[in-house]
Design a protein around this motif. Sequence first.
Motif, short mmCIF file in Angstrom:
data_model
loop_
_atom_site.label_atom_id
_atom_site.label_comp_id
_atom_site.label_asym_id
_atom_site.label_seq_id
_atom_site.Cartn_x
_atom_site.Cartn_y
_atom_site.Cartn_z
N TRP A 10 47.27 80.48 13.60
CA TRP A 10 47.62 79.97 12.28
C TRP A 10 46.36 79.52 11.56
CZ3 TRP A 10 52.48 80.17 10.26
CH2 TRP A 10 53.54 80.42 11.15
N ILE A 44 53.64 72.57 11.20
CA ILE A 44 53.82 73.97 10.83
C ILE A 44 55.16 74.49 11.36
CG2 ILE A 44 52.89 76.31 11.12
CD1 ILE A 44 50.11 75.10 11.17
N GLN A 45 55.89 75.16 10.47
CA GLN A 45 57.17 75.77 10.82
C GLN A 45 58.12 74.76 11.47
OE1 GLN A 45 58.15 79.37 10.22
NE2 GLN A 45 56.71 78.58 8.70
N GLU A 72 49.16 80.00 6.81
CA GLU A 72 49.45 81.42 6.98
C GLU A 72 49.07 81.86 8.38
OE1 GLU A 72 46.93 83.57 4.26
OE2 GLU A 72 45.20 82.33 4.76
N ARG A 73 49.65 82.98 8.81
CA ARG A 73 49.22 83.61 10.05
C ARG A 73 47.89 84.33 9.79
NH1 ARG A 73 50.58 82.41 14.97
NH2 ARG A 73 50.14 84.56 15.61
N SER A 75 61.90 71.82 8.16
CA SER A 75 61.84 73.27 7.99
C SER A 75 60.59 73.61 7.20
CB SER A 75 63.09 73.79 7.27
OG SER A 75 63.19 73.23 5.98
N GLY A 76 60.01 74.76 7.50
CA GLY A 76 58.81 75.17 6.80
C GLY A 76 57.60 74.37 7.23
N ASP A 77 56.59 74.36 6.37
CA ASP A 77 55.34 73.65 6.64
C ASP A 77 55.33 72.36 5.83
OD1 ASP A 77 54.52 75.98 8.09
OD2 ASP A 77 53.98 76.91 6.18
N ALA A 128 57.85 74.19 15.19
CA ALA A 128 57.79 75.35 16.07
C ALA A 128 56.36 75.85 16.22
CB ALA A 128 58.69 76.47 15.54
N GLY A 129 55.53 75.56 15.20
CA GLY A 129 54.11 75.90 15.24
C GLY A 129 53.28 74.67 15.58
#
Length: 236
Positions: free
Chosen positions: A218, A114-115, A212-213, A89-91, A118-119
């Motif tokens: 990203w 990332i994510q 960050e976006r 979860s998260g980065d 998911a990223g």
Amino acid sequence: MMVACVAVLAAAACSDQQGGVAGPTGADEASPWVRPPQIDGVTRDGGVLVLRGGAGPNARVVLRAPDAAAVATTADGAGRFELRLPPLSGDVRFTPEVQVGEDAAVSPETLVVIQGGAGPVVLIAAGQPTVRLDGGDGLDAVDSDGATLMASGRTNGAAPSVNINGADMSPTAIGRGRWRAVIGQSGPATITVNGKRFDYPGAGAAESFVVERAGAGWRITWPVDPAGRQTAWLPD
């Protein structure tokens, strides 16, 4: 006109040497007796990320993260390995290394998920173009040290057509089936690769590791020794 390579990314672009790059801040030097692992691909098996790569024959490959349990596997006799990551979860940042007995070799690259997957899934290293493990043909990443832009991506064999802010570039093959194009500019830029336009939003301003976006993508920012920083922008 000849331009001296003074920035971190420009110096890397001027060098003919592909190995021995400096690692991210805090990385240990690799042992001269043990080959560090090199991750070269990622696939998704349901909700699980499966990494693959190469190391020494029968080497113990370990991924270490600051806030997660280490993940390990053993390479086969040819040095190939697959490593299944636990749900994330998260980065998350992982440092790849090889352990043989009490000896270890730490990779100069840091794996960033990332994510939770998911990223993008990428490999970052100081002064080097970011390697997008989940990318395709075209533009994978734009790296910047505040003085130089380095666009990079994969190629299917033919050199891509690359234009940065109206200037036609001559991409250089850099191994791993990848290319890079370097220009001595900073700030936002319009980048076109094989006719597809990307609006690069510029480098990040953070002093520490930040994901960050930024624009349509990203952005990762991380510190680089001795007192610099590098940014990688990863288009959607």
